[in-house]
Design a protein around this motif. Structure first.
Motif, short mmCIF file in Angstrom:
data_model
loop_
_atom_site.label_atom_id
_atom_site.label_comp_id
_atom_site.label_asym_id
_atom_site.label_seq_id
_atom_site.Cartn_x
_atom_site.Cartn_y
_atom_site.Cartn_z
N ARG A 168 0.85 -1.20 0.00
CA ARG A 168 0.00 0.00 0.00
C ARG A 168 0.88 1.23 0.00
O ARG A 168 1.93 1.26 0.62
N ASP A 169 0.41 2.27 -0.68
CA ASP A 169 1.05 3.58 -0.55
C ASP A 169 0.55 4.19 0.75
O ASP A 169 -0.59 3.98 1.15
N VAL A 170 1.40 4.98 1.39
CA VAL A 170 1.03 5.62 2.64
C VAL A 170 1.21 7.12 2.49
O VAL A 170 2.22 7.59 1.95
N GLN A 171 0.22 7.86 2.96
CA GLN A 171 0.32 9.31 3.10
C GLN A 171 0.22 9.61 4.59
O GLN A 171 -0.59 9.01 5.28
N ILE A 172 1.02 10.51 5.06
CA ILE A 172 0.96 10.92 6.46
C ILE A 172 0.26 12.28 6.49
O ILE A 172 0.69 13.22 5.82
N THR A 173 -0.83 12.37 7.26
CA THR A 173 -1.61 13.60 7.36
C THR A 173 -1.37 14.25 8.71
O THR A 173 -1.42 13.58 9.74
N ILE A 174 -1.11 15.55 8.67
CA ILE A 174 -0.82 16.30 9.89
C ILE A 174 -1.80 17.46 10.00
O ILE A 174 -1.88 18.30 9.10
N ASP A 175 -2.56 17.47 11.10
CA ASP A 175 -3.46 18.58 11.38
C ASP A 175 -2.62 19.76 11.88
O ASP A 175 -1.68 19.56 12.65
N CYS A 176 -2.98 20.97 11.45
CA CYS A 176 -2.18 22.13 11.82
C CYS A 176 -2.95 23.42 11.64
O CYS A 176 -4.06 23.42 11.11
N ALA A 177 -2.36 24.52 12.06
CA ALA A 177 -2.95 25.85 11.90
C ALA A 177 -2.49 26.54 10.64
O ALA A 177 -3.22 27.35 10.06
N ASP A 178 -1.27 26.25 10.17
CA ASP A 178 -0.69 26.94 9.02
C ASP A 178 -0.05 25.92 8.07
O ASP A 178 1.16 25.67 8.14
N PRO A 179 -0.86 25.31 7.18
CA PRO A 179 -0.33 24.27 6.29
C PRO A 179 0.86 24.71 5.44
O PRO A 179 1.82 23.95 5.30
N ALA A 180 0.83 25.91 4.91
CA ALA A 180 1.94 26.36 4.06
C ALA A 180 3.24 26.44 4.85
O ALA A 180 4.30 26.00 4.37
N LYS A 181 3.18 26.98 6.06
CA LYS A 181 4.38 27.11 6.89
C LYS A 181 4.93 25.74 7.28
O LYS A 181 6.14 25.50 7.20
N LEU A 182 4.05 24.84 7.67
CA LEU A 182 4.52 23.51 8.08
C LEU A 182 5.05 22.73 6.88
O LEU A 182 6.05 22.00 7.00
N ALA A 183 4.42 22.86 5.74
CA ALA A 183 4.90 22.18 4.54
C ALA A 183 6.31 22.67 4.18
O ALA A 183 7.20 21.87 3.88
N ALA A 184 6.53 23.97 4.25
CA ALA A 184 7.87 24.51 3.94
C ALA A 184 8.90 23.99 4.94
O ALA A 184 10.02 23.61 4.55
#
Length: 145
Positions: free
Chosen positions: A3-19
């Motif tokens: 299976r492929d796995v994606q990890i999902t993270i709940d947050c307040a600022d998706p762009a900042k956390l992604a960077a």
């Protein structure tokens, strides 16, 4: 069963956390859909109002080997210790003080990006592998391992 796995993270600022996580993992922020030069252009074309443009973001392994990390905005803040966390392999193949020095050096590089150093855990038998506990800019724990 594979299976492929994606990890999902709940947050307040998706762009900042992604960077942040793109830097930590040598990933890249996922680009916009084909036919669009930017996410802003794509989201506007999809009719997403500007105040919702930072509802989600994702980072991907440029080599396609690692899992996609998906960041989604949620209204509540983080309140307790994570039940699941990422271990960032910052000292593969190293042991003892060489390992701990490499982990400390990695921690020093992440602090200016917004990480916080929480503590150092020395190697202890029987595992003989120490680690450095960190948090990302929103307080999610991860280990330099």
């Amino acid at each position: 069963m594979a299976r492929d796995v994606q990890i999902t993270i709940d947050c307040a600022d998706p762009a900042k956390l992604a960077a942040f996580w793109a830097e930590v993992l040598d990933y890249r922020v996922q680009g916009p859909p084909e036919g669009f030069d930017s996410w802003e252009q794509a989201l506007n074309a999809m009719g997403v109002p500007p105040e919702r443009h930072n509802d989600a973001s994702a980072v991907v392994d440029p080599e396609g080997a690692g899992p996609r990390l998906f960041f989604q905005r949620v209204p509540e803040s983080k309140r307790v210790k994570n039940r699941v966390h990422l271990d960032v392999r910052a000292a593969p193949g190293l042991t003892g003080e060489a390992r701990m020095s490499a982990l400390e050096a990695a921690a020093d590089l992440l602090v200016p990006l917004g990480a916080t150093r929480v503590g150092r855990y020395e190697p202890a038998p029987p595992l003989e592998a120490g680690h450095v506990l960190m948090t990302d800019p929103e307080g999610n724990e991860f280990c330099l391992d």
